[in-house]
Write a protein that holds these residues in place. Structure first.
Motif, mmCIF file in Angstrom:
data_model
loop_
_atom_site.group_PDB
_atom_site.id
_atom_site.type_symbol
_atom_site.label_atom_id
_atom_site.label_comp_id
_atom_site.label_asym_id
_atom_site.label_seq_id
_atom_site.Cartn_x
_atom_site.Cartn_y
_atom_site.Cartn_z
ATOM 1 N N GLY A 12 36.338 5.821 88.134
ATOM 2 C CA GLY A 12 36.378 7.279 88.055
ATOM 3 C C GLY A 12 37.588 7.868 88.745
ATOM 4 N N TYR A 13 37.637 9.198 88.755
ATOM 5 C CA TYR A 13 38.815 9.917 89.245
ATOM 6 C C TYR A 13 38.557 10.612 90.591
ATOM 7 C CZ TYR A 13 40.009 9.668 84.204
ATOM 8 O OH TYR A 13 40.259 9.263 82.908
ATOM 9 N N SER A 14 37.439 10.352 91.216
ATOM 10 C CA SER A 14 37.078 11.136 92.409
ATOM 11 C C SER A 14 37.057 10.262 93.662
ATOM 12 C CB SER A 14 35.697 11.776 92.217
ATOM 13 O OG SER A 14 34.683 10.800 92.397
ATOM 14 N N SER A 15 36.685 10.884 94.777
ATOM 15 C CA SER A 15 36.577 10.169 96.055
ATOM 16 C C SER A 15 35.497 9.088 96.025
ATOM 17 C CB SER A 15 36.237 11.162 97.181
ATOM 18 O OG SER A 15 37.130 12.240 97.179
ATOM 19 N N GLU A 16 34.641 9.118 94.993
ATOM 20 C CA GLU A 16 33.535 8.153 94.905
ATOM 21 C C GLU A 16 33.916 6.861 94.170
ATOM 22 O OE1 GLU A 16 29.458 10.091 94.576
ATOM 23 O OE2 GLU A 16 30.707 11.542 93.534
ATOM 24 N N TYR A 17 35.225 6.665 93.932
ATOM 25 C CA TYR A 17 35.718 5.512 93.164
ATOM 26 C C TYR A 17 35.167 4.179 93.682
ATOM 27 C CZ TYR A 17 39.138 2.225 91.158
ATOM 28 O OH TYR A 17 39.730 1.175 90.500
ATOM 29 N N ASP A 18 35.315 3.932 94.984
ATOM 30 C CA ASP A 18 34.917 2.622 95.544
ATOM 31 C C ASP A 18 33.413 2.400 95.453
ATOM 32 O OD1 ASP A 18 37.525 1.974 96.148
ATOM 33 O OD2 ASP A 18 37.427 2.774 98.190
ATOM 34 N N ILE A 19 32.636 3.460 95.667
ATOM 35 C CA ILE A 19 31.172 3.336 95.579
ATOM 36 C C ILE A 19 30.778 2.994 94.143
ATOM 37 C CG2 ILE A 19 28.972 4.563 95.896
ATOM 38 C CD1 ILE A 19 30.787 6.446 97.810
ATOM 39 N N SER A 20 31.461 3.622 93.190
ATOM 40 C CA SER A 20 31.181 3.365 91.776
ATOM 41 C C SER A 20 31.517 1.926 91.385
ATOM 42 C CB SER A 20 31.967 4.344 90.904
ATOM 43 O OG SER A 20 31.899 3.967 89.552
ATOM 44 N N ILE A 21 32.632 1.408 91.895
ATOM 45 C CA ILE A 21 33.001 0.001 91.614
ATOM 46 C C ILE A 21 31.890 -0.921 92.112
ATOM 47 C CG2 ILE A 21 34.608 -1.865 92.201
ATOM 48 C CD1 ILE A 21 35.930 0.047 90.273
ATOM 49 N N LYS A 22 31.376 -0.614 93.286
ATOM 50 C CA LYS A 22 30.289 -1.422 93.860
ATOM 51 C C LYS A 22 29.042 -1.338 92.974
ATOM 52 C CE LYS A 22 28.235 -2.340 98.369
ATOM 53 N NZ LYS A 22 27.870 -1.800 99.680
ATOM 54 N N SER A 23 28.671 -0.119 92.551
ATOM 55 C CA SER A 23 27.509 0.061 91.661
ATOM 56 C C SER A 23 27.697 -0.727 90.362
ATOM 57 C CB SER A 23 27.316 1.545 91.306
ATOM 58 O OG SER A 23 26.777 2.275 92.372
#
Length: 325
Positions: A12-23
């Motif tokens: 994604g394009y937001s600050s949540e990028y790393d959390i999303s990769i983990k998910s």
């Protein structure tokens, strides 16, 4: 029977990028590879790529969402594990709807609406859903601190309107601290929402479509060691997340019914996780997440586990429901 090609989108394009990769990696590791051909696709501002089994990157053709790895690969379904934009705000949903590719989260309109906290809350109020008192600001607006305090009181929360994982949020106790909190929120978004402080038990309620039925999962109580459930509390162990929540049967029934009502009113599909705070016996809605975290430590998978649903069952059911559309 041929195995279906499933794309798991993450990043994604937001600050949540790393959390999303983990998910996304958790989904990849738990879906049954004997049933599906699984492909991890990273969606980033500067690249859309598919990872092969050796971790090599292959560009995604945005015209038809295909990829060449030896031969051309197209996808029968997309598992959406992107938190924040463009996976939680309707952009990816609209893109896949145009291409006619089923995806696991809600539709583009529902995603856009739930991602915009103030639009969501104003939509829910006529349906009898209680919300905190709020004051809205757009970038460039004149900031009248006295008017803000008159409307929402102190302490209050200053939040980026369209951001997740508690980015751009501050709890403000003194009028003098409003300006810096507002600046912090504007670093995340061009719209902010300032809400009155609700002093009560915070709970998170997962609602999913499972085996063709809307199902409310066991409720989680949030007890933050920090001043509120901020990023550190969410992701760095500074909170207790107690499932099932230590609340009365009456409160449990009320908030479960409300979370299901919101899911049905909005015509949601896939997963949702709604956050509430109890004031007395009444739940007040804070927000609705439509692509919640899916790691082993995340709230929704823990709730599913408490309901007797394993991660492979949870993830597979999402694909099964998407393929029905």
């Amino acid at each position: 029977m041929d195995k279906r090609n499933i794309a798991i989108i993450m990043g994604g394009y937001s600050s949540e990028y790393d959390i999303s990769i983990k998910s996304g990696n958790v989904v990849f590791n738990h879906l049954d590879a004997s049933k599906y051909n699984l492909y991890r696709i990273i969606i980033a501002k500067n690249r859309w790529v598919c990872l092969d089994e050796n971790g090599n990157e292959h560009p995604v053709n945005k015209a038809n969402f295909s990829v060449e790895i030896g031969n051309k690969i197209t996808f029968e379904c997309v598992f959406n594990a992107i938190h924040g934009t463009p996976g939680e705000d309707g952009l990816m949903q609209a893109y896949f709807e145009l291409l006619g590719i089923p995806q696991t989260s809600c539709g583009h309109y529902q995603a856009a609406l739930t991602f915009n906290k103030r639009d969501l809350l104003s939509t829910m109020k006529p349906h009898g859903i209680r919300c905190a008192e709020s004051y809205l600001l757009d970038k460039g607006d004149e900031i009248d601190e006295d008017a803000i305090v008159r409307k929402v009181g102190l302490p209050c929360f200053v939040k980026a309107n369209k951001a997740g994982s508690s980015y751009g949020i501050s709890k403000v106790y003194k009028k003098e601290d409003l300006a810096s909190a507002i600046e912090k929120s504007f670093a995340e978004d061009d719209e902010i929402i300032i809400e009155s402080f609700l002093d009560g038990t915070e709970v998170s309620v997962g609602v999913i479509t499972y085996q063709s039925k809307v199902k409310v999962l066991p409720i989680t109580e949030i007890v933050s060691e920090n001043d509120f459930f901020d990023f550190e509390a969410k992701y760095e162990g500074k909170s207790q997340e107690i499932t099932p929540a230590r609340i009365s049967k009456n409160k449990e029934e009320k908030v479960s019914e409300m979370a299901k009502k919101i899911y049905n009113i909005l015509k949601l599909t896939g997963y949702s996780r709604s956050e509430f705070i109890f004031m007395g016996d009444e739940p007040y809605l804070l927000e609705v997440n439509t692509t919640p975290g899916l790691t082993e430590e995340s709230i929704l998978p823990k709730q599913a586990k408490a309901a007797g649903i394993s991660l492979p069952e949870l993830f597979e059911s999402s694909i099964t429901e998407a393929l029905k559309t």
